[in-house]
Design an enzyme around this catalytic site. Sequence first.
Site, short mmCIF file in Angstrom:
data_model
loop_
_atom_site.label_atom_id
_atom_site.label_comp_id
_atom_site.label_asym_id
_atom_site.label_seq_id
_atom_site.Cartn_x
_atom_site.Cartn_y
_atom_site.Cartn_z
N SER A 1 37.41 45.54 37.95
CA SER A 1 37.17 44.12 37.69
C SER A 1 36.17 43.54 38.69
CB SER A 1 38.48 43.33 37.79
OG SER A 1 38.18 41.95 37.83
N HIS B 1 35.11 45.45 33.85
CA HIS B 1 35.95 44.35 33.37
C HIS B 1 35.41 43.05 33.95
CE1 HIS B 1 39.86 42.77 31.93
NE2 HIS B 1 39.89 42.05 33.05
N ASP C 1 35.95 39.14 34.27
CA ASP C 1 36.96 38.08 34.17
C ASP C 1 36.31 36.72 34.14
OD1 ASP C 1 39.57 39.41 34.22
OD2 ASP C 1 38.98 40.09 36.22
N MET D 1 36.73 32.77 33.81
CA MET D 1 37.76 31.72 34.00
C MET D 1 37.11 30.35 33.98
SD MET D 1 39.76 33.46 37.16
CE MET D 1 40.37 35.15 37.06
N HIS E 1 36.95 39.70 29.60
CA HIS E 1 38.30 39.11 29.50
C HIS E 1 38.17 37.59 29.64
CE1 HIS E 1 42.53 38.77 31.60
NE2 HIS E 1 42.50 38.19 30.43
N MET F 1 39.51 34.15 30.03
CA MET F 1 40.66 33.30 30.38
C MET F 1 40.17 31.86 30.27
SD MET F 1 42.05 35.67 33.47
CE MET F 1 40.47 36.50 33.55
N MET G 1 49.05 41.54 30.56
CA MET G 1 48.84 41.05 31.93
C MET G 1 50.04 41.44 32.79
SD MET G 1 45.87 39.54 32.09
CE MET G 1 46.08 39.11 33.82
N ASP H 1 46.38 44.85 33.26
CA ASP H 1 45.49 44.10 34.15
C ASP H 1 46.30 43.32 35.16
OD1 ASP H 1 43.43 42.66 35.27
OD2 ASP H 1 42.95 41.50 33.46
C1 DX5 Z 1 43.40 38.23 36.91
C2 DX5 Z 1 42.31 39.08 36.31
C3 DX5 Z 1 42.30 40.48 36.77
C4 DX5 Z 1 42.10 40.64 38.25
C5 DX5 Z 1 42.65 41.96 38.66
O1 DX5 Z 1 43.43 37.01 36.28
O2 DX5 Z 1 42.42 39.10 34.89
O3 DX5 Z 1 41.38 41.24 36.04
O4 DX5 Z 1 40.75 40.58 38.62
O5 DX5 Z 1 42.59 42.04 40.05
P1 DX5 Z 1 43.56 42.99 40.88
O6 DX5 Z 1 43.31 44.39 40.39
O7 DX5 Z 1 43.14 42.76 42.27
O8 DX5 Z 1 44.97 42.54 40.58
ZN ZN Z 2 41.17 40.53 33.72
#
Ligand code: DX5
Ligand code: ZN
Length: 220
Positions: free
Chosen positions: A7, A32, A34, A36, A65, A67, A136, A174
């Site tokens: 990620s 990956h 993320d 947000m 991903h 969010m 998750m 994840d």
């Molecule tokens: C959290 C993200 C994850 C996060 C994972 O909201 O969706 O992808 O970056 O990070 P680690 O592996 O550090 O838990």
């Molecule tokens: Zn993620």
Amino acid sequence: MIQIAPSLLSADFSRLEQEAADIEAGGAQMLHLDVMDGHFVPNISFGPGVIASLRPKTRLFFDVHLMISDPLFYLPAFVKAGADMITFHYESDADVGKTIEAIRSSGVKVGVAVKPGTEIAVLEPFLPLLDMALVMTVEPGFGGQRFMPQMMPKVEYLRRWADENGRPLWVQVDGGIDAVTAKTAAASGADVLVAGSAVFGAEDRAKAIGAILQSAGGVF
Ligand code: DX5
Ligand code: ZN
């Protein structure tokens, strides 16, 4: 085959091209990403501009991903930015069926994610339409949180569904994946392991990726 999807959230944002190159050299095939929006989750990361800038710099598969509250509205921007797969949240404001269909028609792979508090059975009607389901294993929003082993029955449910129906569904986990928890997730049937801090927090990314894949019993 077990795949790892490091990620980018835990990478150094001032040197993304090098970070992507490091994990590609270390044996990863997926990245990956993320996204947000500060609304669906209480954090803001990056958007389509960053993804589009990184796209020509690496051959990694872009696993995006989302969010965000309104994935359907922003879908065209992420497709244009170069996403290979787009995963949105069941708990977002989206009409799930309509959004799956829109992502599929955009020519990219499609996934749906569930937060820890969401029953996995809600995904059942949609599973035949998906390339991936994402469980998750932390509350979405931040990297570096602790893995929730109590989510493993959801992973087992998805793997059983895929096996029973002969579908090539990817089951992604994840949150909190490291060389120890990867084993638990893989044993439950996960085949795409997201790892942020365990990879980008390590000095030697190749070694970190290798340790996670080895513990998950995968080969690369
Ligand atoms: C959290 C993200 C994850 C996060 C994972 O909201 O969706 O992808 O970056 O990070 P680690 O592996 O550090 O838990
Ligand atoms: Zn993620």
